[in-house]
Design a protein around this motif. Sequence first.
Motif: not given
Length: 405
Positions: A60, A134, A137, A139, A191-193, A198, A363
């Motif tokens: 990332l 982005s 990631v 959502r 939101y995150g990965y 995040y 990250n």
Amino acid sequence: MKKHFGNRIIVMLSICVLILSLFGGCGKKTPTIVIGGNGTGLPPVSSGNAKNNEEEEKELPTLFVFEGINEEMHLINFLKIGKSSRKYVFNYSGRSAFISRYGSYMTVHDLIPGDVVELKVKESEQLILECKISADVFRYDDVEEFSIDPDKDMLVVFGEKYYIPENTPVYKGDEVIDRTRLTGNEMITVYGYEKTVYSVQITTGHGVLAFTNTTEFEGGYYVLGNLMAGEITKDLRFNVRCGTYTLLVAHNEQSGSAEVTIEENKVTFVNLQKFVNNEIKRCAITFLVSDPNAKLTINGQVVDYSKAISLKYGMYRIVCTCDGYEEWSRLLFVNSKTAYIDINLEKIVDNNTDDDDNGDDDNGDDDNGDDDNGDDDDDNGDDDDDDNGGEDNNDDDNEEDNSND
């Protein structure tokens, strides 16, 4: 739950990566964008929810969480994603490009606290050249079924467990609250990965967006700010989170844009007939390609880009290829008399070449030393200036009149 745009005028010519994903892409492997759901005419899909072990791990870029704007000072506040959660403040101006999750240009006011972005910054001025939502990631929109256990740093969404670090920001409008204040009774956007969260937004109320007189645009597509996108069908209407957004619509040789405001429990009507061009309008587009040996095609036809190209208003697929470079591909919404498009081709990177930092800051983590990837400001634009031709290219994209023709 829904998983899910000097005298040069460029804002109204929106470059849409969104529809590349909808139309199946161009042979390049790209991350799945979180789109679709209620009213879009597209099935809801997720992105990055759980890592597929058969896929290669993705490195990332450095990511930031958008926190808010100081309009009077022309400043934007960000939180760098990582264990130390360092805060940054950058300038923005008419030279700054703001790009939605779907690749279309948007305004700074389309940003929502909690959005995860990638930045290109001119270090000497601390000026944002590009702020892009982005697409790497995931959502998850309008989540109602969730629980949180702060003691275990755990957020459970529909039975799936996610790691939510102690410093994860939770946004209630413009206010930042502690994750412990989440009760499980709110509606949230996450939101995150992979399995790490995040940011979290406590979702506001909803209204309805309804299209009328859709005939000329049926089968085309719309993009609503950074929120959603989809196919236009007859008298389409769908639920939308309250707020003000830039709406883009396009089909064949017709296209247009407007600012729409969604109010809670109200229906906002948009008459698409006002975007119909009764006379043929054309745009003179100059393509500035970083390598003169590159081949440029418009809707599959090779074109000579050594001079301005005249295109009717509407939507076009632009593809640029060159030996040794990644393919550059966009959909363009053409809706202005003139425009300049910078195409900065990226060299194909040998993934077998390991960097000294070993990806410690993939990250945005700061704990292993900011110098692993160079100075923080370098992470976000110093090197990009060189790669993309410096500020001149961004000036071409963004030093615009911003007025509608």
